[in-house]
Design an enzyme around this catalytic site. Structure first.
Site, PDB file in Angstrom:
ATOM      1  N   GLU A  21      52.547  44.190 -37.239  1.00 34.43           N
ATOM      2  CA  GLU A  21      53.814  44.077 -36.497  1.00 34.43           C
ATOM      3  C   GLU A  21      53.996  42.642 -36.059  1.00 34.43           C
ATOM      4  OE1 GLU A  21      54.456  46.595 -33.054  1.00 34.43           O
ATOM      5  OE2 GLU A  21      53.637  48.332 -34.108  1.00 34.43           O
ATOM      6  N   GLU A  77      47.724  50.048 -31.332  1.00 33.74           N
ATOM      7  CA  GLU A  77      47.598  49.361 -30.039  1.00 33.74           C
ATOM      8  C   GLU A  77      46.924  50.216 -28.966  1.00 33.74           C
ATOM      9  OE1 GLU A  77      51.249  47.571 -28.728  1.00 33.74           O
ATOM     10  OE2 GLU A  77      51.757  46.819 -30.714  1.00 33.74           O
TER      11      GLU A  77
END
Ligand code: IFM
Length: 445
Positions: A360, A176
């Protein structure tokens, strides 16, 4: 563990996802390891969380889930759950306490044991190199704001590839990058805690440049199956007005397109370049070919959607996020499973035909029946994307354990296994059992 009739079940079956589909669980070093011993260096999260006011109840990852010592039990949970793979992150300061230079042998030995433990149990190691714990010594030199971070990161990547490359099923450079740049350098809610548009803009470019530089370094060492993990949101305007559409365009560029355009189009969205160019490093365009180095797969983290409204009073973006109408998780994130289908289709349609892994997906929630429902609906959304042509090859639940949720401390509970932090007892929740039941039916595949 025995299966019993009253276990919660998912509506999907393992065979629905395809023969080689990978099911796994995900964690990150700072969120679970603890173990601030054996030569581990300081990271920006150690100092950020030690600064009063930065985290809920002043909580830090000092002890976290004590995974540094309890890893055999945690790997047993992964194996007993029937999962094929474990997505974990190496800690940069545990491996290289000063970020560069002398490695920490005891720290590397820990990962040696962890990897061997996975392989002995038939669990495939999906590694992430950077999940937000930059060594403090590198922050002292500007961290992600300094272009040299690319060579520091490549040195670290080389060390990991040399020592462990032969045992890793895949390597992701970063987790991320949006979070590192925006939450860490603009919102000030994550380490290193800046609230500055110039700091953010430099970090936005340097994370991607460092990613591409590390990909080169990994390939030079013969490492295989390389990728990156980006978080994507389904982004939509609040209304059909032209102002809301323009505001959404900026926010979508900020969250999604900056990273995906950089990686797969070797460009940045024009709408953001216009706003941020004064703060970009000189000759940033020259780095774009490195940013867009070919990859072997792309990882997508998906949690929620965002709804965007025009707001003249907000400097720079002229936009704000407004809450959507659907139920929320414990952190107020709207639950929108269809958004997973949308973002996966968008990746395939607009960016790449590379294999996609959902690296995720999960929910912070104390009522585990809602967690079972969340996973059930998102697994169906993934199947819908597959049917529509997205080449999705794997799914990782976030997270194996309740763990340290950054600035929110230990209050949020994302685990499919409950962690009692006082005793470090692990107790599988119904959601774990639902995965176990689905995955145990290997014979169905
Ligand atoms: O806990 C985080 C993780 O570190 C990165 N992705 C989102 C999760 C939930 O907030």
């Amino acid at each position: 563990m025995q299966l019993e009739e009253n276990y919660p079940v998912f509506s999907a079956q393992r065979r629905d996802f395809g023969r080689d589909f990978v099911f796994g669980v995900a964690t990150a070093a700072y969120q679970i390891e603890g173990g601030q011993t054996d030569g581990r260096g300081s990271s920006i999260w150690d100092t950020f969380s030690a600064t009063p006011g930065n985290t809920k109840n002043g909580e830090t990852g000092h002890d976290a889930c004590d995974h540094y010592r309890r890893w055999p039990q945690d790997l047993d949970l992964i194996k007993d759950g029937g999962f094929d793979a474990y997505r974990f992150s190496f800690s940069w300061p545990r491996s290289l306490p000063q970020g560069q230079g002398a490695p920490n042998q005891k720290g590397l030995d820990f990962y040696e044991r962890l990897l061997d433990g996975m392989l002995e149990r038939g669990i495939r190691p999906f590694a992430t190199l950077y999940h937000w714990d930059l060594p403090s010594a590198l922050q002292d030199r500007g961290g992600w704001m300094n272009r040299d971070v690319a060579s520091w990161f490549a040195e670290y990547a080389t060390l990991i590839a040399r020592r462990f490359g032969d045992r890793l099923a895949s390597i992701a450079t970063l987790n991320e990058p949006w979070c590192t740049a925006y939450v860490g350098h603009f919102m000030g809610r994550h380490a290193p805690g800046y609230r500055d548009v110039r700091a953010m803009t430099r970090a936005m470019h340097h994370v991607l440049f460092a990613h591409g530089t590390a990909i080169d370094a990994l390939r030079a060492e013969g490492a295989k199956n390389l990728g990156i993990v980006t978080v994507l949101k389904h982004s939509q305007p609040f209304s059909s007005s032209a102002e809301d559409a323009a505001a959404n365009d900026v926010e979508d560029a900020m969250f999604n397109r900056w990273y995906m355009d950089g990686l797969f189009k070797s460009s940045y969205p024009e709408v953001l370049v216009k706003l941020l160019e004064p703060h970009l490093p000189e000759r940033w365009q020259d780095d774009l070919p490195v940013v867009a180095r070919p990859l072997d797969w792309i990882g997508i983290n998906y949690y929620t959607r965002q709804t965007i409204q025009f707001d003249l009073s907000v400097p720079l973006w002229r936009s704000k996020k407004v809450p959507g109408p659907l139920p929320k998780n414990d952190l107020g994130w709207e639950i929108y499973p269809e958004g997973l289908t949308h973002v996966l289709q968008r990746v395939t349609r607009e960016y790449t035909k590379l294999p996609i892994y959902v690296t995720e997906n999960g929910i912070t929630e104390t009522d585990d029946t809602r967690r079972v429902d969340f996973y059930d609906r998102h697994l169906q959304a993934l199947l819908a994307a597959q049917r529509a042509g997205s080449d999705v090859r794997g799914y990782f639940a976030w997270s194996l354990l309740d763990n340290y949720e950054w600035a929110e401390g230990y209050t949020p509970r994302f685990g499919i296994v409950h962690t009692d932090y006082a005793t470090q007892t692990r107790t599988p929740k119904g959601s774990y059992l639902a995965f176990q039941r689905m995955l145990a039916r290997a014979a169905d595949v």
